[in-house]
Design an enzyme around this catalytic site. Structure first.
Site, PDB file in Angstrom:
ATOM      1  N   HIS A  21      -0.879  -6.782   2.628  1.00  0.00           N
ATOM      2  CA  HIS A  21      -1.327  -7.375   3.889  1.00  0.00           C
ATOM      3  C   HIS A  21      -1.807  -8.822   3.836  1.00  0.00           C
ATOM      4  O   HIS A  21      -1.995  -9.413   4.896  1.00  0.00           O
ATOM      5  CB  HIS A  21      -2.435  -6.513   4.499  1.00  0.00           C
ATOM      6  CG  HIS A  21      -2.006  -5.117   4.788  1.00  0.00           C
ATOM      7  ND1 HIS A  21      -1.033  -4.814   5.727  1.00  0.00           N
ATOM      8  CD2 HIS A  21      -2.387  -3.933   4.242  1.00  0.00           C
ATOM      9  CE1 HIS A  21      -0.848  -3.505   5.756  1.00  0.00           C
ATOM     10  NE2 HIS A  21      -1.658  -2.944   4.860  1.00  0.00           N
TER      11      HIS A  21
ATOM     12  N   GLY B 289       8.378   1.235   7.534  1.00  0.00           N
ATOM     13  CA  GLY B 289       8.838   0.940   8.887  1.00  0.00           C
ATOM     14  C   GLY B 289       8.161  -0.243   9.543  1.00  0.00           C
ATOM     15  O   GLY B 289       8.787  -0.992  10.292  1.00  0.00           O
ATOM     16  N   LEU B 290       6.879  -0.437   9.255  1.00  0.00           N
ATOM     17  CA  LEU B 290       6.100  -1.474   9.922  1.00  0.00           C
ATOM     18  C   LEU B 290       5.040  -1.980   8.964  1.00  0.00           C
ATOM     19  O   LEU B 290       4.409  -1.185   8.260  1.00  0.00           O
ATOM     20  CB  LEU B 290       5.428  -0.882  11.168  1.00  0.00           C
ATOM     21  CG  LEU B 290       4.604  -1.802  12.042  1.00  0.00           C
ATOM     22  CD1 LEU B 290       5.526  -2.710  12.858  1.00  0.00           C
ATOM     23  CD2 LEU B 290       3.724  -0.989  12.986  1.00  0.00           C
ATOM     24  N   ASN B 291       4.850  -3.278   8.918  1.00  0.00           N
ATOM     25  CA  ASN B 291       3.803  -3.853   8.081  1.00  0.00           C
ATOM     26  C   ASN B 291       3.283  -5.124   8.726  1.00  0.00           C
ATOM     27  O   ASN B 291       4.056  -5.918   9.259  1.00  0.00           O
ATOM     28  CB  ASN B 291       4.329  -4.169   6.676  1.00  0.00           C
ATOM     29  CG  ASN B 291       3.197  -4.464   5.722  1.00  0.00           C
ATOM     30  OD1 ASN B 291       2.446  -3.568   5.359  1.00  0.00           O
ATOM     31  ND2 ASN B 291       3.055  -5.713   5.327  1.00  0.00           N
ATOM     32  N   THR B 292       1.974  -5.308   8.662  1.00  0.00           N
ATOM     33  CA  THR B 292       1.334  -6.500   9.206  1.00  0.00           C
ATOM     34  C   THR B 292       0.790  -7.349   8.072  1.00  0.00           C
ATOM     35  O   THR B 292       0.077  -6.839   7.201  1.00  0.00           O
ATOM     36  CB  THR B 292       0.187  -6.113  10.160  1.00  0.00           C
ATOM     37  OG1 THR B 292       0.725  -5.307  11.209  1.00  0.00           O
ATOM     38  CG2 THR B 292      -0.479  -7.345  10.748  1.00  0.00           C
TER      39      THR B 292
ATOM     40  N   HIS C 209      -7.889  -1.036   3.515  1.00  0.00           N
ATOM     41  CA  HIS C 209      -6.936  -0.565   4.531  1.00  0.00           C
ATOM     42  C   HIS C 209      -6.996  -1.491   5.738  1.00  0.00           C
ATOM     43  O   HIS C 209      -8.086  -1.847   6.189  1.00  0.00           O
ATOM     44  CB  HIS C 209      -7.299   0.869   4.941  1.00  0.00           C
ATOM     45  CG  HIS C 209      -6.558   1.380   6.129  1.00  0.00           C
ATOM     46  ND1 HIS C 209      -5.207   1.668   6.102  1.00  0.00           N
ATOM     47  CD2 HIS C 209      -6.967   1.643   7.396  1.00  0.00           C
ATOM     48  CE1 HIS C 209      -4.838   2.096   7.304  1.00  0.00           C
ATOM     49  NE2 HIS C 209      -5.882   2.083   8.102  1.00  0.00           N
TER      50      HIS C 209
ATOM     51  N   LYS D   6      -3.808  -3.051  -3.735  1.00  0.00           N
ATOM     52  CA  LYS D   6      -2.686  -2.616  -2.895  1.00  0.00           C
ATOM     53  C   LYS D   6      -2.807  -3.233  -1.501  1.00  0.00           C
ATOM     54  O   LYS D   6      -1.819  -3.704  -0.931  1.00  0.00           O
ATOM     55  CB  LYS D   6      -2.658  -1.087  -2.810  1.00  0.00           C
ATOM     56  CG  LYS D   6      -1.474  -0.548  -2.055  1.00  0.00           C
ATOM     57  CD  LYS D   6      -1.455   0.968  -2.068  1.00  0.00           C
ATOM     58  CE  LYS D   6      -0.292   1.481  -1.250  1.00  0.00           C
ATOM     59  NZ  LYS D   6      -0.271   2.933  -1.151  1.00  0.00           N
TER      60      LYS D   6
END
Length: 155
Positions: free
Chosen positions: A38, A63-66, A150, A33
């Site tokens: 990422h 809403g936000l992903n890097t 993570h 995942k």
């Protein structure tokens, strides 16, 4: 003899079906995942396209992903760096990268009821990053004993 053979074959077939059903329910491991959400080597990625892929799995708009423009192997290598406190102030399994990587941050600009219609803007930069790492699960490759699970932040 005939009914018992049929009965044992039926039991074997039911057992096989149960095993396959359980395998499909397991889904992605935490490290898989992490990689999907990422890791992306394409420095010219389009946030609207990439986020649609991520949102499809969630069935809602994130809403936000890097995205880190590096390989999974390089992110695994960060797990070998000294560990420290994570941003949640409880976990101690976070590791800082020793070099900066190109990143793309996708930030939602238009939230829609249908997750396929959400729109994003991108921001690109060169930053260090922090990952939380855990021992691999049995479903992960034995190549890496400890894997990132993570993205804790960038700096």
């Amino acid at each position: 003899m005939g009914p018992k053979l049929l009965e044992s074959r039926l039991c074997l077939l039911l057992l096989l079906g149960l095993v396959l059903m359980l395998a499909s329910c397991l889904g992605q491991t935490p490290s898989q995942k992490f990689a999907i959400q990422h890791i992306n080597n394409n420095t010219n990625l389009q946030c609207n396209v990439e986020m649609m892929r991520i949102n499809r799995a969630r069935r809602t708009c994130k809403g936000l992903n890097t995205f880190l423009h590096t390989s999974f192997a390089n992110a695994v290598g960060v797990c070998g760096n000294p560990s420290g406190l994570c941003s949640d102030k409880r976990s101690q399994n976070c590791h800082n990268s020793s070099s900066r990587v190109h990143i793309t941050v996708c930030n939602i600009t238009s939230r829609a009821t249908n997750y396929t219609q959400c729109r994003y803007q991108s921001r690109r930069s060169l930053e260090y990053y922090t990952v939380a790492c855990d021992p691999r699960t049995p479903q992960d490759s034995p190549m890496y004993p400890v894997v990132p699970v993570h993205l804790d932040g960038t700096f």
